[in-house]
Design a protein around this motif. Structure first.
Motif, PDB file in Angstrom:
ATOM      1  N   ILE A  85       0.848  -1.192   0.000  1.00 52.17           N
ATOM      2  CA  ILE A  85       0.000   0.000   0.000  1.00 52.17           C
ATOM      3  C   ILE A  85       0.886   1.245   0.000  1.00 52.17           C
ATOM      4  CG2 ILE A  85      -1.811   1.247   1.220  1.00 52.17           C
ATOM      5  CD1 ILE A  85      -2.805  -1.454   0.249  1.00 52.17           C
ATOM      6  N   SER A  86       0.641   2.105  -0.970  1.00 51.80           N
ATOM      7  CA  SER A  86       1.426   3.338  -1.041  1.00 51.80           C
ATOM      8  C   SER A  86       1.017   4.266   0.109  1.00 51.80           C
ATOM      9  CB  SER A  86       1.188   4.004  -2.400  1.00 51.80           C
ATOM     10  OG  SER A  86       2.306   4.767  -2.767  1.00 51.80           O
ATOM     11  N   GLU A  87       1.948   5.125   0.516  1.00 49.06           N
ATOM     12  CA  GLU A  87       1.805   5.901   1.750  1.00 49.06           C
ATOM     13  C   GLU A  87       0.450   6.586   1.912  1.00 49.06           C
ATOM     14  OE1 GLU A  87       3.654   6.007   4.312  1.00 49.06           O
ATOM     15  OE2 GLU A  87       3.220   7.870   5.380  1.00 49.06           O
ATOM     16  N   LEU A  90      -2.365   4.221   3.190  1.00 43.83           N
ATOM     17  CA  LEU A  90      -2.069   3.211   4.206  1.00 43.83           C
ATOM     18  C   LEU A  90      -3.160   3.117   5.284  1.00 43.83           C
ATOM     19  CD1 LEU A  90       0.031   1.080   4.910  1.00 43.83           C
ATOM     20  CD2 LEU A  90       1.289   2.801   6.212  1.00 43.83           C
ATOM     21  N   ASP A 115       4.382  -7.575   1.389  1.00 44.11           N
ATOM     22  CA  ASP A 115       5.569  -6.901   1.944  1.00 44.11           C
ATOM     23  C   ASP A 115       5.712  -7.253   3.419  1.00 44.11           C
ATOM     24  OD1 ASP A 115       3.293  -4.586   1.993  1.00 44.11           O
ATOM     25  OD2 ASP A 115       4.649  -4.356   3.685  1.00 44.11           O
ATOM     26  N   ALA A 117       6.252  -5.419   6.106  1.00 42.23           N
ATOM     27  CA  ALA A 117       5.575  -4.610   7.115  1.00 42.23           C
ATOM     28  C   ALA A 117       4.115  -5.035   7.264  1.00 42.23           C
ATOM     29  CB  ALA A 117       5.666  -3.130   6.747  1.00 42.23           C
ATOM     30  N   ILE A 120       3.805  -8.247   9.257  1.00 41.11           N
ATOM     31  CA  ILE A 120       3.904  -8.028  10.702  1.00 41.11           C
ATOM     32  C   ILE A 120       2.599  -7.423  11.235  1.00 41.11           C
ATOM     33  CG2 ILE A 120       5.114  -6.658  12.466  1.00 41.11           C
ATOM     34  CD1 ILE A 120       7.637  -6.948  10.624  1.00 41.11           C
ATOM     35  N   LEU A 166      13.124 -13.282  10.191  1.00 42.90           N
ATOM     36  CA  LEU A 166      13.002 -11.885   9.783  1.00 42.90           C
ATOM     37  C   LEU A 166      11.771 -11.199  10.375  1.00 42.90           C
ATOM     38  CD1 LEU A 166      13.829 -11.471   5.996  1.00 42.90           C
ATOM     39  CD2 LEU A 166      14.715 -10.126   7.880  1.00 42.90           C
TER      40      LEU A 166
ATOM     41  N   PRO B 113      16.549  -7.459   2.841  1.00 44.93           N
ATOM     42  CA  PRO B 113      16.767  -7.191   4.267  1.00 44.93           C
ATOM     43  C   PRO B 113      17.825  -8.093   4.904  1.00 44.93           C
ATOM     44  CG  PRO B 113      14.582  -8.156   3.885  1.00 44.93           C
ATOM     45  CD  PRO B 113      15.155  -7.833   2.555  1.00 44.93           C
ATOM     46  N   ASN B 136       5.986   2.979   1.985  1.00 51.78           N
ATOM     47  CA  ASN B 136       5.180   3.568   3.064  1.00 51.78           C
ATOM     48  C   ASN B 136       5.947   3.584   4.389  1.00 51.78           C
ATOM     49  OD1 ASN B 136       4.736   1.047   4.531  1.00 51.78           O
ATOM     50  ND2 ASN B 136       3.289   0.482   2.906  1.00 51.78           N
ATOM     51  N   SER B 137       5.356   4.263   5.351  1.00 51.32           N
ATOM     52  CA  SER B 137       6.015   4.475   6.655  1.00 51.32           C
ATOM     53  C   SER B 137       6.227   3.169   7.414  1.00 51.32           C
ATOM     54  CB  SER B 137       5.163   5.398   7.527  1.00 51.32           C
ATOM     55  OG  SER B 137       5.082   6.666   6.951  1.00 51.32           O
ATOM     56  N   ASP B 138       5.319   2.210   7.245  1.00 45.39           N
ATOM     57  CA  ASP B 138       5.494   0.925   7.933  1.00 45.39           C
ATOM     58  C   ASP B 138       6.746   0.204   7.434  1.00 45.39           C
ATOM     59  OD1 ASP B 138       3.183   1.483   9.248  1.00 45.39           O
ATOM     60  OD2 ASP B 138       2.006  -0.184   8.438  1.00 45.39           O
ATOM     61  N   LEU B 139       7.023   0.346   6.137  1.00 44.80           N
ATOM     62  CA  LEU B 139       8.230  -0.290   5.600  1.00 44.80           C
ATOM     63  C   LEU B 139       9.492   0.443   6.057  1.00 44.80           C
ATOM     64  CD1 LEU B 139       6.736  -1.295   2.177  1.00 44.80           C
ATOM     65  CD2 LEU B 139       8.008  -2.858   3.654  1.00 44.80           C
ATOM     66  N   PHE B 142      10.081  -1.061   9.367  1.00 42.75           N
ATOM     67  CA  PHE B 142      10.611  -2.421   9.254  1.00 42.75           C
ATOM     68  C   PHE B 142      12.132  -2.388   9.004  1.00 42.75           C
ATOM     69  CE2 PHE B 142      11.935  -5.841   6.325  1.00 42.75           C
ATOM     70  CZ  PHE B 142      11.817  -6.919   7.189  1.00 42.75           C
ATOM     71  N   LEU B 146      15.730  -3.113  11.468  1.00 44.97           N
ATOM     72  CA  LEU B 146      16.858  -3.994  11.108  1.00 44.97           C
ATOM     73  C   LEU B 146      18.203  -3.272  11.220  1.00 44.97           C
ATOM     74  CD1 LEU B 146      15.472  -5.753   7.875  1.00 44.97           C
ATOM     75  CD2 LEU B 146      15.554  -6.695  10.186  1.00 44.97           C
TER      76      LEU B 146
END
Lengths: 285, 320
Positions: A85-87, A90, A115, A117, A120, A166, B113, B136-139, B142, B146
């Motif tokens: 999802i692009s920013e 989100l 992805d 993120a 998680i 990971l 990663p 995005n900010s979540d990535l 992430f 790391l």
């Protein structure tokens, strides 16, 4: 050779559900997909998108509710696919995910993420959801223009990565594209899922179709809001007599009907009914 | 902040690039051992398919160049931005990291990663490549978790999205694309080969015979769809891409580095780009408003063609 495996028949309505529903009823769509795929029955369908934030956000229509009812009636399970999802989308996308889980009750029993993120996020917020690694995790080169490479056996490098280390979650299934003639999945610790008959080749955040009808100086912007022109238009490219590419939404695919997998005893096959576009009006060349 | 990151392909280029104003360097390399071990289609970095045309240095030469750059007190990053790596390839890369660390390299530009840990183990700063697809900010979080403190944002993000990511995660250093090759697809997920035999996927698609299928066959719809396709294939990013008009915003955001892409591009063009960026950063720093900057800034020499309709822009929304 594929039929020697224990196979779960699945159909993906990702990227094309609106196009299909404009042509026929959900019941007919499911039946036609079965015929196209050569399945006697469907055990699971995939909804959502693997490639496009905008398409994903459009997945809240009456069509989807009808599809859910039908799946309940026919005892078909549902996997929700979430693209990267692009920013700007989100927060809205996370709201939609919540809404879809609630409105589909327990029909959505697993989620495909594309992805780390999102993997998680879903695992922490929805611990009952089984997590699949989507096709964007498989980043092996795929290029039918290079016959020597294409006809070679590939060991997807996704297999090398310790996802539990990971992202700290257990993976239910890993999805692959038919990138080469033979895909060796030896060592995979969960059930693989293979998309067929199209292999995804490239994708981006800029959508050609989203620009149709826009002013010249507003065309080709990243992740632009759109009116789902991708459900009304498709482009077929001719590389040579034997090779064609298809642009569906933001992604470009090539057809690979002759793939084989080795190293596993069972797998899921995910049929993509992109050929629904083939009876549209054609013209420009 | 406001550093100019440029590709370096030879020791001879180092001093002219420094004179032009380059602050940091990134370098790719080729290695015959890698190709012998993993096959001709395996890529240690994104441009491996072009061999010496894109990466003129072998690994031994690279180490010498790294030492020379460090003698000039400049930072240097080595690219390991292949789309993906097998376990054996990751092991081989660890061997490179060990030698790079000994040579004094500052960091490595990584695409997966798994390489972050290995880089940190050898005291190399891991920089998340655009191949990491940090959309995005979540990535950002992430990769930040790391141990990645510097990230290259994809070139298919809008300015508004970049602003939002940067303001939400201000502890991270960001690089953005600024000059030269535009891209119709995502760097990270364009998974066809980039090799000389068949060229890039986008180039092939733009020039291939094609048929457009549409649910509507009336003249107006067909005209819109076909015109859109003509512009996409023949005009959009047809010229070298440029993002100079966005510099005022980037300076205000506190972007760490501006990346000039094009390891295989002509040297004089890169020198010109460095000068233009430097000049425009200085103008941006003096301007009080974006409007003032856009009036005062220096355009690229090909502006009269490339700037039309924003089709050659990385960030067209600044002016269009």
């Amino acid at each position: 050779m594929k039929d020697e495996f224990k196979k779960e028949n699945c159909v993906s309505f990702c990227e094309v559900l609106h196009a299909l529903s404009a042509k026929s009823s959900m019941d007919n769509i499911l039946s036609e997909a079965c015929i196209f795929a050569g399945y006697n029955s469907i055990e699971r369908i995939y909804i959502g998108s693997n490639f496009c934030s905008q398409y994903f956000l459009s997945c809240q229509s009456e069509t989807l509710s009808q599809l859910a009812l039908l799946c309940q009636k026919k005892n078909i399970k549902i996997t929700l696919c979430i693209p990267i999802i692009s920013e700007k989308n989100l927060l809205e996308a996370k709201g939609l995910i919540e809404k879809l889980y609630l409105s589909f009750n327990n029909l959505i029993d697993e989620t495909t993420v594309n992805d780390y993120a999102m993997a998680i996020y879903i695992a922490r917020k929805y611990p009952d959801q089984k997590i699949n690694l989507g096709r964007l995790f498989q980043k092996d080169t795929r290029d039918i223009r290079y016959p020597e490479y294409f006809s070679d056996k590939i060991v997807p490098s996704t297999l090398a990565y310790d996802f539990h280390k990971l992202v700290g979650i257990t993976i239910n299934s890993v999805e692959f594209d038919p990138t080469n003639s033979t895909i060796d999945l030896s060592g995979l610790k969960c059930v693989p899922a293979i998309y067929t008959p199209y292999c995804f080749a490239t994708v981006g955040n800029i959508c050609e179709y989203a620009s149709i009808g826009k002013q010249f100086n507003e065309k080709f912007r990243p992740n632009a809001d759109c009116t789902l022109n991708c459900q009304r238009n498709v482009i077929r490219y001719f590389y040579n007599d034997n090779t064609q590419y298809l642009k569906v939404g933001r992604a470009v695919f090539f057809k690979n009907l002759d793939w084989t997998i080795t190293g596993v005893g069972q797998y899921r096959e995910i049929f993509e009914p992109f050929d629904v576009f083939s009876n549209m009006e054609g013209g420009y060349e | 902040m406001n550093k100019i990151l440029v590709p370096l392909n030879s020791l001879e280029s180092l001093f002219p690039l420094l004179d032009a104003g380059a602050d940091e360097f990134y370098i790719g390399f080729y290695d015959d051992d890698w190709q012998e071990e993993f096959g001709k289609y395996s890529e240690v970095n994104r441009m491996s398919g072009f061999r010496e045309r894109a990466n003129k240095l072998n690994f031994g030469e690279l180490l010498q160049v790294v030492r020379c750059i460090k003698e000039q007190n400049r930072d240097v990053f080595i690219t390991f931005n292949g789309a993906t790596y097998s376990n054996d390839e990751l092991q081989k890369i660890e061997n490179y990291f060990e030698k790079l660390s000994e040579s004094g390299a500052d960091g490595v530009i990584i695409s997966v990663p798994q390489l972050a840990d290995i880089a940190i183990k050898y005291n190399l700063e891991p920089v998340a490549s655009t191949m990491c697809a940090i959309y995005n900010s979540d990535l950002v979080k992430f990769y930040g978790d790391l141990g990645v403190k510097r990230m290259i944002l994809p070139r298919d993000l809008s300015i508004a999205e970049i602003e939002h990511i940067v303001s939400n995660n201000s502890q991270i250093e960001y690089e953005v694309f600024l000059m030269r090759n535009g891209c119709q697809f995502s760097d990270s997920y364009c998974l066809g080969f980039h090799r000389p035999e068949c060229g890039s996927m986008c180039g092939m698609l733009n020039h291939a015979p094609k048929q457009i299928f549409s649910t509507k066959s009336d003249f107006e719809t067909q005209h819109e769809v076909e015109l859109n396709e003509m512009l996409y294939s023949n005009v959009f990013h047809h010229f070298a891409a440029c993002g100079l008009c966005a510099l005022y915003r980037f300076v205000k955001m506190g972007i760490t580095a501006y990346k000039i892409v094009g390891r295989a591009e002509n040297f004089n063009g890169i020198v010109e780009d460095i000068g233009l960026i430097k000049e425009n950063i200085n103008i941006a720093l003096k301007c009080k408003t974006e409007g003032e900057f856009l009036n005062a800034m220096k355009m690229i020499p090909a502006s009269r063609q490339a700037c039309k309709l924003g089709m050659g822009c990385y960030y067209p929304e600044i002016r269009f």
